[in-house]
Write an enzyme that holds these catalytic residues in place. Structure first.
Site, PDB file in Angstrom:
ATOM      1  N   CYS B 324      72.669  54.657  16.561  1.00 13.18           N
ATOM      2  CA  CYS B 324      73.270  54.520  15.232  1.00 13.18           C
ATOM      3  C   CYS B 324      73.676  55.864  14.650  1.00 13.18           C
ATOM      4  O   CYS B 324      73.906  55.966  13.449  1.00 13.18           O
ATOM      5  CB  CYS B 324      72.283  53.849  14.294  1.00 13.18           C
ATOM      6  SG  CYS B 324      72.140  52.093  14.581  1.00 13.18           S
ATOM      7  N   ASP B 325      73.720  56.895  15.466  1.00  8.71           N
ATOM      8  CA  ASP B 325      74.066  58.226  14.997  1.00  8.71           C
ATOM      9  C   ASP B 325      75.508  58.517  15.394  1.00  8.71           C
ATOM     10  O   ASP B 325      75.865  58.429  16.566  1.00  8.71           O
ATOM     11  CB  ASP B 325      73.110  59.234  15.646  1.00  8.71           C
ATOM     12  CG  ASP B 325      73.218  60.607  15.019  1.00  8.71           C
ATOM     13  OD1 ASP B 325      74.328  60.995  14.607  1.00  8.71           O
ATOM     14  OD2 ASP B 325      72.192  61.297  14.961  1.00  8.71           O
TER      15      ASP B 325
END
Lengths: 376, 376
Positions: B324-325
């Site tokens: 999710c980065d």
């Protein structure tokens, strides 16, 4: 520094590098957040720090959880979280992971594309789904580019398809970027979401939830607005755009919940100069970018330091990690200054390092093991 | 692709993400290097890949080893390396690690500053020490900045002190940067080293060794000069500057030894677009920058891909990892194109990924476990 952590460090002198995190501070942050946004439901962004003592405490406080992977869902369940309190928030998921989550009772899923929606329709039939849209990340110190989210127009079409395909078209999410320092960053995004709600209502699809993501900042070297300011700006925008018909509000704080609860203790491995007359000293620590301080990439997140010589005369420094990789340099351009008396063997503290440190640590780069973790 | 690896992938269909590495290729690379530089002694840079099957094979071939930490020294000893074949090549070491290495029989140490030299004099008395100097990194795709090495003038003073302090002033090292694509990069540095030898000889200190570091490149997407070209350029420069009085020559290849021996296999998690008319597809893999592909930072190292649809029509893509980065994006600006037929669930291969992948992998970012490793 937090006195409980200071006392722990003094009494135990733990091997370095290590993280010491005060779980009571996490609880305080959770309560501060509820105070600032009483209408919001908190989904803790597990990726910020998935340690069991944090999840346990948050379960006991009634928190919900935002998970990035099936492994994080398992960690929440192990801590006693009810599956209906877990959102599978990654818009990019293997179908096997969707299926496993659904079978474990998780019924809330993020997506931002048609192929992902198709996987959800197949492997999580009837689940509540929310579409992530692209929004501006201006003001964020760790911005999120275009990797996640789709254009608003596409979100409208996808939510119609969600309904057609037997899923529950639950809501819309966005993310203004992490360590967001501008309270107005949420306002424009909320306006965009309200338009999508309205377009879909006209098409016969009624959404019920707005997910505001995270991004709430922590104080590192510079002051940041307080959480109450964010709460006021957000609730003002929600009232402006939704009036009395307020949808459910979800927030996904990660950094804000655990950042200032933790301190990394590190040993100075070497203080040296590149030439006799070089004014800048190089300070090498036993933790660096590959030991967990990944957010120092591009010097984006600038941690504050404590040393045993604070108050003494200071000079300019470049701060680097212990590996043979030059990229493993933390701060070269951010005008850090540290005491001239600093030397090999000194223990220093990096403040507000409770978020995004432990899990980033490489498993063994240059042979160095990940930092130890102490939850107190 | 290496047929042995292709056969392994076909027969075993291992869980992804994983690295499959052919140890015979490492042996071939070792022999090619000896062929190109018969007068050099090879110190394998363990950090490139410290897996036991690689170290075992290299011990059996008579290689020496360049270790970045005491943990890497332990790995070499466990593989059966004699301690006098191990160089402790990190210029930044805890004194406790120096002592442990010296007690284990290691007698060759790098340094680049007076405080480090002092530690060596105290904790490794009589050891052979070599000083690393700063040199140009022009032409390197993974340059090394100023983190390691000191100015030449300082190196001269430090080597005099080494002799005074009871250490054995052994030689000088430098590093032209990793994935160095210019054969002339070594020439200027060798000239600098020869001057230091000469200055010290005048002062009564006779050095015996030149450590040329590593940097020898691997073919990724673009052609690079062959190892024989590097050998000829280096030996030409050594003869030019040292004549018949050639010192011992040490090289520290890492990437060159293991890079093209390995292939990462990954599963495509999602292929999507941000808007209906967006020409660029986003391809999300189950491995990314935090899963081991750290050298894609800044798109520095550009791996070549194989897909099941190669030969079919292609289009532009952005390639990203599974977390999710947003920083976990591999290639956005390097004009990658992949087949239009590519979809979720496809297995793709990243070629020449044997170096600097496994150990960089984060221990659990977003809950994802490090990639599996298969040595064949």
């Amino acid at each position: 520094m937090n006195p409980k952590i200071a006392a722990f460090l003094c009494t135990h002198a733990p091997a370095t590098p290590c993280l010491v995190l005060d779980v009571d501070t996490v609880e305080q942050n959770y309560r501060r957040l509820l105070g600032a946004m009483p209408l919001a439901r908190v989904y803790y962004a597990v990726k910020a720090n998935p340690a069991a003592p944090i999840l346990d405490r948050l379960v006991s406080l009634g928190s919900s959880f935002d998970a990035a992977s099936f492994e994080e869902i398992e960690a929440c369940l192990a801590a006693g979280a009810a599956p209906d309190r877990i959102s599978y928030g990654n818009t990019v998921k293997k179908e096997s992971a969707i299926k496993a989550a659904f079978e474990a009772g998780v019924t809330m899923f993020a997506f931002d594309s048609e192929p992902e929606l198709r996987k959800l329709a197949r492997s999580a039939p009837g689940a509540r789904v929310y579409c992530r849209i692209l929004v501006e990340n201006k003001g964020a110190e760790w911005p999120l580019s275009r990797k996640f989210g789709c254009e608003a127009k596409m979100a409208v079409e996808l939510m119609k398809k969600a309904a057609e395909w037997g899923l529950d078209p639950y809501g819309i999410s966005f993310h203004v970027g992490s360590q967001q320092t501008r309270t107005d960053a949420y306002q424009a995004a909320i306006g965009q979401v309200a338009m999508i709600f309205s377009d879909l209502r006209d098409a016969g699809v009624t959404l019920r939830m707005v997910n505001l993501g995270g991004g709430y900042p922590v104080r590192y070297r510079a002051e940041v607005p307080g959480i109450d300011d964010f709460g006021a700006a957000i609730m003002g925008a929600m009232a402006e755009h939704f009036g009395n018909a307020l949808p459910e509000i979800v927030i996904e704080p990660g950094r804000f919940m655990v950042g200032d609860a933790g301190v990394v203790e590190s040993e100075v491995v070497l203080v040296s100069r590149k030439g006799e007359d070089d004014p800048v000293r190089w300070v090498y620590l036993d933790i660096g970018r590959f030991g967990g301080l990944a957010e120092t990439e591009g010097e984006a997140i600038r941690y504050a330091f404590r040393t045993p010589h604070d108050g003494g005369e200071e000079g300019p420094v470049t701060i680097a990690g212990p590996t043979c990789d030059s990229t493993d340099t933390l701060y070269e351009k951010s005008n850090y200054r540290l005491p001239l008396a600093l030397e090999s063997g000194d223990r220093v503290q990096l403040l507000s390092t409770g978020a995004y440190v432990t899990t980033y640590a490489s498993q063994a780069f240059n042979g160095f093991r990940p930092l130890a973790e102490h939850y107190i």
